[in-house]
Design a protein around this motif. Structure first.
Motif, short mmCIF file in Angstrom:
data_model
loop_
_atom_site.label_atom_id
_atom_site.label_comp_id
_atom_site.label_asym_id
_atom_site.label_seq_id
_atom_site.Cartn_x
_atom_site.Cartn_y
_atom_site.Cartn_z
N VAL A 141 0.85 -1.19 0.00
CA VAL A 141 0.00 0.00 0.00
C VAL A 141 0.89 1.24 0.00
CG1 VAL A 141 -1.87 1.22 1.17
CG2 VAL A 141 -1.70 -1.28 1.37
N ASP A 142 0.68 2.15 -0.96
CA ASP A 142 1.43 3.40 -1.01
C ASP A 142 0.50 4.51 -1.47
OD1 ASP A 142 3.57 5.07 -0.64
OD2 ASP A 142 4.78 4.24 -2.26
N ASP A 143 0.94 5.76 -1.28
CA ASP A 143 0.07 6.86 -1.67
C ASP A 143 0.15 7.16 -3.16
OD1 ASP A 143 2.71 7.87 -1.16
OD2 ASP A 143 1.93 9.91 -1.13
N HIS A 144 1.27 6.82 -3.81
CA HIS A 144 1.42 7.18 -5.22
C HIS A 144 2.37 6.20 -5.90
CE1 HIS A 144 1.30 9.93 -8.65
NE2 HIS A 144 2.61 9.76 -8.79
N VAL A 145 2.10 5.90 -7.15
CA VAL A 145 3.03 5.13 -7.96
C VAL A 145 3.43 5.98 -9.16
CG1 VAL A 145 1.15 3.90 -9.18
CG2 VAL A 145 3.49 2.98 -9.21
N GLY A 146 4.74 6.23 -9.30
CA GLY A 146 5.27 6.99 -10.42
C GLY A 146 6.15 6.09 -11.27
N LEU A 147 7.45 6.09 -10.98
CA LEU A 147 8.33 5.11 -11.62
C LEU A 147 8.08 3.71 -11.09
CD1 LEU A 147 11.83 6.86 -11.83
CD2 LEU A 147 10.08 6.70 -13.58
N GLY A 148 7.61 3.61 -9.86
CA GLY A 148 7.31 2.31 -9.26
C GLY A 148 8.47 1.67 -8.53
N GLY A 149 9.61 2.37 -8.44
CA GLY A 149 10.79 1.77 -7.85
C GLY A 149 10.66 1.44 -6.38
N THR A 150 10.02 2.31 -5.61
CA THR A 150 9.86 2.05 -4.18
C THR A 150 9.06 0.78 -3.95
OG1 THR A 150 10.06 4.38 -3.55
CG2 THR A 150 8.87 2.93 -2.02
N LEU A 151 7.97 0.63 -4.68
CA LEU A 151 7.14 -0.57 -4.53
C LEU A 151 7.86 -1.81 -5.04
CD1 LEU A 151 3.84 1.17 -5.55
CD2 LEU A 151 4.21 -0.01 -3.37
#
Length: 250
Positions: A141-151
């Motif tokens: 669960v995260d607040d935002h997906v951009g590049l997606g690297g953190t997830l």
């Protein structure tokens, strides 16, 4: 010494991230700024107002009848602790009687990704630590997906330690970022354009091959004319990250 994040290749059937609302609606919500800066009550208000019932039903269909843990991204960001992922997980957990495992697995570094350019996000990968329950199913669960690297890095940590990530949900997305897993055709295009040279660079700098990239990361690299150009962009981004008090991986 920089500790490298863990990445694993994507399975062919990994589902798209389940996204609940638009950036415009999120930014216009009166509780957003306080929630992003760590106010738990504001974050619960934001999550309760913006979690979309149809998206929640899609997420529930991914989970099915099995037991699953909701794992929010827990991170201390440049402007404070981001309370939104935990609040989202709490609301989802109450809705479907799922266990939230907040605080057991945490991000150990500051990355300053919010509104940062792509190459600055690439050179400051999120690193995670904490105990994973072997054999357990996790929903990230995260607040935002951009590049997606953190997830991708959180998934890598979970699965390298015996868990299984079955789904991802975020409040918002950058354009087309919900497609987080690397498509075979994008991987093939990246190999065609930059090949072994880029794969070796990525393994040396980040500890994993280009088959572990997200779809958006890979597309970003496909647009670059040469590996030398990519390496130059990474070096410049690392200098900028250090000037902001961050510790880049390159």
């Amino acid at each position: 010494m920089t500790i490298q994040a863990t990445r694993l290749p994507w399975p062919a059937d990994f589902p798209n991230a389940v996204v609940h609302t638009t950036v415009l609606k999120r930014d216009g919500h009166p509780s957003y700024a306080s929630a992003k800066s760590g106010d738990p009550e504001a974050a619960l208000t934001l999550a309760s107002d913006l979690l979309d019932i149809k998206s929640v039903e899609v997420l529930r269909s991914f989970i099915g009848p099995r037991e699953a843990f909701l794992l929010p991204v827990i991170a201390d960001e440049t402007h404070g602790f981001n309370a939104i992922p935990d609040a989202m997980a709490q609301v989802l957990g109450r809705t479907y009687n799922l266990t939230v495992v907040a605080g057991e697995i945490v991000q150990t570094n500051k990355v300053g990704h919010t509104r940062a350019p792509a190459f600055q996000r690439l050179v400051t990968p999120a690193v995670f630590d904490g105990d994973v329950q072997s054999g357990a199913a996790y929903v990230l669960v995260d607040d935002h997906v951009g590049l997606g690297g953190t997830l991708a890095n959180l998934r890598g940590h979970v699965e390298a330690h015996g868990g299984q990530v079955i789904a991802i949900t975020t409040l918002t997305e950058s354009r087309d970022a919900r497609r987080i897993s690397l498509r075979p055709e994008t991987r093939d295009l990246l190999w065609e354009r930059h090949g072994e040279e880029l794969d070796q660079l990525w393994r040396a700098q980040f500890g994993h091959g280009i088959d572990c990239l997200t779809e958006v990361e890979a597309l970003q690299l496909c647009r670059q004319p040469s590996v030398a150009g990519i390496e130059n962009f990474l070096a410049k981004a690392a200098v900028e990250a250090r000037s902001r008090g961050l510790a880049p991986a390159v």
